[in-house]
Design a protein around this motif. Structure first.
Motif, PDB file in Angstrom:
ATOM      1  N   UNK A   1     -31.906  14.180  19.412  1.00  0.00           N
ATOM      2  CA  UNK A   1     -31.585  13.125  18.465  1.00  0.00           C
ATOM      3  C   UNK A   1     -32.579  13.132  17.313  1.00  0.00           C
ATOM      4  N   UNK A   2     -32.060  12.961  16.100  1.00  0.00           N
ATOM      5  CA  UNK A   2     -32.859  12.861  14.890  1.00  0.00           C
ATOM      6  C   UNK A   2     -32.844  11.402  14.443  1.00  0.00           C
ATOM      7  N   UNK A   3     -34.013  10.864  14.137  1.00  0.00           N
ATOM      8  CA  UNK A   3     -34.096   9.508  13.612  1.00  0.00           C
ATOM      9  C   UNK A   3     -33.640   9.513  12.152  1.00  0.00           C
ATOM     10  N   UNK A   4     -32.781   8.582  11.786  1.00  0.00           N
ATOM     11  CA  UNK A   4     -32.284   8.463  10.412  1.00  0.00           C
ATOM     12  C   UNK A   4     -32.401   7.008   9.961  1.00  0.00           C
ATOM     13  N   UNK A   5     -32.431   6.801   8.650  1.00  0.00           N
ATOM     14  CA  UNK A   5     -32.520   5.450   8.101  1.00  0.00           C
ATOM     15  C   UNK A   5     -31.192   4.708   8.205  1.00  0.00           C
ATOM     16  N   UNK A   6     -30.062   5.439   8.153  1.00  0.00           N
ATOM     17  CA  UNK A   6     -28.738   4.810   8.120  1.00  0.00           C
ATOM     18  C   UNK A   6     -27.749   5.736   8.819  1.00  0.00           C
TER      19      UNK A   6
ATOM     20  N   UNK B   1     -17.974  14.154  12.752  1.00  0.00           N
ATOM     21  CA  UNK B   1     -18.435  13.040  13.565  1.00  0.00           C
ATOM     22  C   UNK B   1     -17.641  13.050  14.867  1.00  0.00           C
ATOM     23  N   UNK B   2     -18.332  13.131  15.981  1.00  0.00           N
ATOM     24  CA  UNK B   2     -17.687  13.101  17.291  1.00  0.00           C
ATOM     25  C   UNK B   2     -17.436  11.659  17.700  1.00  0.00           C
ATOM     26  N   UNK B   3     -18.472  10.812  17.570  1.00  0.00           N
ATOM     27  CA  UNK B   3     -18.320   9.384  17.853  1.00  0.00           C
ATOM     28  C   UNK B   3     -19.461   8.615  17.202  1.00  0.00           C
ATOM     29  N   UNK B   4     -19.161   7.362  16.835  1.00  0.00           N
ATOM     30  CA  UNK B   4     -20.161   6.472  16.234  1.00  0.00           C
ATOM     31  C   UNK B   4     -20.281   5.230  17.106  1.00  0.00           C
ATOM     32  N   UNK B   5     -21.507   4.755  17.253  1.00  0.00           N
ATOM     33  CA  UNK B   5     -21.785   3.539  18.015  1.00  0.00           C
ATOM     34  C   UNK B   5     -22.634   2.654  17.122  1.00  0.00           C
ATOM     35  N   UNK B   6     -21.954   1.923  16.225  1.00  0.00           N
ATOM     36  CA  UNK B   6     -22.644   1.156  15.197  1.00  0.00           C
ATOM     37  C   UNK B   6     -23.022  -0.251  15.644  1.00  0.00           C
TER      38      UNK B   6
ATOM     39  N   UNK C   1     -24.005  -1.219  19.284  1.00  0.00           N
ATOM     40  CA  UNK C   1     -24.120  -0.974  20.721  1.00  0.00           C
ATOM     41  C   UNK C   1     -24.608  -2.168  21.535  1.00  0.00           C
ATOM     42  N   UNK C   2     -25.025  -3.235  20.887  1.00  0.00           N
ATOM     43  CA  UNK C   2     -25.486  -4.419  21.611  1.00  0.00           C
ATOM     44  C   UNK C   2     -26.943  -4.720  21.323  1.00  0.00           C
ATOM     45  N   UNK C   3     -27.394  -5.897  21.729  1.00  0.00           N
ATOM     46  CA  UNK C   3     -28.756  -6.328  21.430  1.00  0.00           C
ATOM     47  C   UNK C   3     -29.803  -5.373  22.021  1.00  0.00           C
ATOM     48  N   UNK C   4     -30.782  -5.017  21.213  1.00  0.00           N
ATOM     49  CA  UNK C   4     -31.881  -4.187  21.664  1.00  0.00           C
ATOM     50  C   UNK C   4     -31.569  -2.706  21.804  1.00  0.00           C
ATOM     51  N   UNK C   5     -30.349  -2.299  21.501  1.00  0.00           N
ATOM     52  CA  UNK C   5     -29.962  -0.883  21.626  1.00  0.00           C
ATOM     53  C   UNK C   5     -29.919  -0.242  20.237  1.00  0.00           C
ATOM     54  N   UNK C   6     -30.213   1.033  20.164  1.00  0.00           N
ATOM     55  CA  UNK C   6     -30.174   1.703  18.856  1.00  0.00           C
ATOM     56  C   UNK C   6     -28.742   1.950  18.392  1.00  0.00           C
ATOM     57  N   UNK C   7     -28.560   1.977  17.087  1.00  0.00           N
ATOM     58  CA  UNK C   7     -27.310   2.434  16.488  1.00  0.00           C
ATOM     59  C   UNK C   7     -27.361   3.960  16.529  1.00  0.00           C
TER      60      UNK C   7
ATOM     61  N   UNK D   1     -33.395  -0.036  17.164  1.00  0.00           N
ATOM     62  CA  UNK D   1     -33.003  -1.445  16.987  1.00  0.00           C
ATOM     63  C   UNK D   1     -34.065  -2.175  16.159  1.00  0.00           C
ATOM     64  N   UNK D   2     -33.631  -3.232  15.505  1.00  0.00           N
ATOM     65  CA  UNK D   2     -34.573  -4.053  14.728  1.00  0.00           C
ATOM     66  C   UNK D   2     -35.607  -4.654  15.671  1.00  0.00           C
ATOM     67  N   UNK D   3     -36.816  -4.782  15.180  1.00  0.00           N
ATOM     68  CA  UNK D   3     -37.906  -5.320  16.025  1.00  0.00           C
ATOM     69  C   UNK D   3     -37.676  -6.768  16.370  1.00  0.00           C
TER      70      UNK D   3
END
Length: 129
Positions: A76-81, A96-101, A103-109, A127-129
């Motif tokens: 996985x590569x970290x991206x800004x958006x 794009x195979x699949x997007x999870x924009x 995913x729920x509280x505390x989970x990464x997009x 996820x946002x701090x």
């Protein structure tokens, strides 16, 4: 702890139908330690954070698939958006195979993409701090 810069290889996963066997193999081979993350004890997904010997934080994860998907590894590569990165990848000949924009509280997009050669990889935004 700060997040790595966008564009950094920042996480990997090993997904397997035999998480105990994979943990024994990788733990013995590389001296990695594993710590449960998530609700596996209550019937949820078996996910274990992986930490290298001497490291201060996990660097990857081991996911038990329960035989529901083929065994595989992915980086996985970290991206800004995530959404913008998906659009850019498509314009550059990837897909794009699949997007999870959401995913729920505390989970990464995150999203799974393929490069023009068909290689699978992931992108994510923490996820946002």
């Amino acid at each position: 702890m700060t997040n790595p810069a966008p564009g950094t290889l920042a996480w990997f996963e090993v997904a397997t139908s035999d998480p105990d066997g994979a943990q024994k193999f990788y733990g013995s081979l590389f001296d990695w330690t594993f710590e449960p993350d998530g609700p596996a004890a209550s019937g949820g997904m078996d996910y274990r954070n992986i930490t290298a010997s001497g490291a201060g934080a996990p660097m990857g994860g081991l996911a038990g698939t329960g035989g529901q998907s083929p065994d595989h590894s992915i980086f996985y590569i970290l991206v800004a958006d995530v959404e913008a990165t998906c659009a850019d990848a498509t314009q550059l000949g990837g897909s794009v195979v699949s997007k999870h924009l959401d995913p729920g509280p505390g989970a990464p997009t995150f999203a799974y993409l393929r490069d023009p050669g068909g290689n699978l990889f992931g992108v994510f935004t923490p996820p946002a701090a």
